[in-house]
Design a protein around this motif. Structure first.
Motif, PDB file in Angstrom:
ATOM      1  N   THR A   1      41.412  42.395  46.988  1.00 50.57           N
ATOM      2  CA  THR A   1      42.088  43.317  47.906  1.00 50.57           C
ATOM      3  C   THR A   1      43.018  42.619  48.897  1.00 50.57           C
ATOM      4  O   THR A   1      44.011  43.199  49.335  1.00 50.57           O
TER       5      THR A   1
ATOM      6  N   GLN B   1      47.731  47.147  42.854  1.00 53.71           N
ATOM      7  CA  GLN B   1      46.391  46.572  42.933  1.00 53.71           C
ATOM      8  C   GLN B   1      46.362  45.195  42.281  1.00 53.71           C
ATOM      9  O   GLN B   1      46.859  45.009  41.165  1.00 53.71           O
TER      10      GLN B   1
ATOM     11  N   TYR C   1      39.147  53.033  45.645  1.00 53.11           N
ATOM     12  CA  TYR C   1      39.347  52.732  44.236  1.00 53.11           C
ATOM     13  C   TYR C   1      38.499  53.672  43.384  1.00 53.11           C
ATOM     14  O   TYR C   1      37.469  54.185  43.834  1.00 53.11           O
TER      15      TYR C   1
END
Length: 329
Positions: A245, A305, A78
């Motif tokens: 995540t 995401q 990220y």
């Protein structure tokens, strides 16, 4: 004085002299001399054009890597918070060596600047390695001194120095990611569409100075302006709490859409995870400038995401008619 007493005195003198020499040598090796004083810990050349930064302790490590488009926190894949890294590098380049503390390898453990055969630091030590194309520099940040400052060592050299700065370095990867997604002033927003459960509401205005209008406003109702203002302010300094995540967004979500005067469309889909947090995804498009580099960067960062947001923040974007309507006076 007889011979026997003289021999005793001479023997004591020899012992005391030897002890004094031994103590002086140890003091000379561990006392804080001025050798190297005033030299900066790192030069500006050593913090420019970096390709990788690695921070390592006995318990954890975090790695930042430069890609073609951006810096990323390797373990999370990220975007890195570049200003935070730049702040650390600037502090390291401005930190000055105060004193040379020791030249002996045997003292490394005492100051927590030793390294194992595997390259792990000892005790509370932290390794910071900066890589450039074809070169690198590795520092060992040791224990903090009670009177202030921190002991440091260049990993390839035995000398231990004291610097005045503490140079606290986090090994929590989440603390290094870029958490600010948007910073949009309410004046930039042209319209808002909010879908919650089976209810959809649309607010719009002709220009930045015009009042907000609600489509299909009942004749006997009026808008609660403070609620409308809250809806238009949620995108200012909009940050997530952490990355979710391993989570997936359920099919049933509330959707907040904002259209800006510059043609950008922002869509945030939210779903309650528990009493404390919501999960959300975010997308941005542009009808007027779809190839803008900053837009592309945002899309790459947020694609697929899922994020986590505190409930009190999320609920500012989730309103029903009873929240934003009131009876006309």
């Amino acid at each position: 004085m007889n011979i026997k007493n003289l021999q005793i005195v001479i023997a004591l003198a020899v012992i005391l002299t030897a002890l004094g020499i031994l103590l002086w040598k140890n003091f000379a090796l561990t006392s804080e001399s001025k050798e190297g004083a005033g030299k900066t810990l790192l030069s500006y050349n050593q913090i420019e054009n970096l390709t990788e930064v690695k921070i390592l302790s006995q318990e954890a490590s975090v790695v930042f890597q430069a890609t073609e488009k951006q810096w990323v926190v390797d373990s999370l894949n990220y975007t890195l918070d570049r200003p935070k890294l730049q702040e650390l590098l600037l502090k390291m380049s401005q930190a000055k060596l105060v004193n040379l503390v020791s030249k002996k390898d045997s003292h490394h453990q005492r100051f927590a600047v030793g390294l194992s055969d595997e390259g792990l630091p000892s005790g509370e030590g932290v390794v910071v390695e900066l890589k450039q194309d074809g070169s690198s520099v590795k520092l060992v940040l040791g224990k903090s001194r009670d009177k202030g400052g921190r002991y440091v060592r260049y990993a390839d050299y035995p000398e231990v120095y004291l610097i005045a700065e503490e140079l606290s370095v986090s090994l929590d990867a989440e603390e290094w990611i870029q958490k600010t997604l948007l910073d949009i002033e309410s004046a930039e927003i042209q319209s808002i569409q909010l879908t919650h459960e089976d209810e959809t509401a649309i607010w719009s205005r002709e220009d930045k100075e015009a009042e907000w209008q609600l489509e299909n406003l009942p004749q006997n109702k009026a808008l609660k302006q403070d609620v409308v203002n809250e809806l238009t302010e949620v995108l200012q300094d909009f940050e997530f709490d952490d990355l979710a995540t391993d989570a997936t967004l359920p099919d049933e979500t509330s959707v907040y859409q904002a259209t800006l005067f510059d043609g950008r469309l922002i869509e945030i889909a939210l779903a309650k995870e528990n009493d404390d947090h919501y999960l959300f995804t975010i997308q941005m498009q542009s009808a007027t400038n779809p190839d803008d580099s900053s837009l592309t960067h945002f899309q790459n960062m947020t694609q697929n995401q899922v994020y986590r947001l505190s409930a009190w923040k999320a609920e500012k974007m989730i309103k029903t008619a009873t929240d934003y309507l009131q009876d006309k006076e």
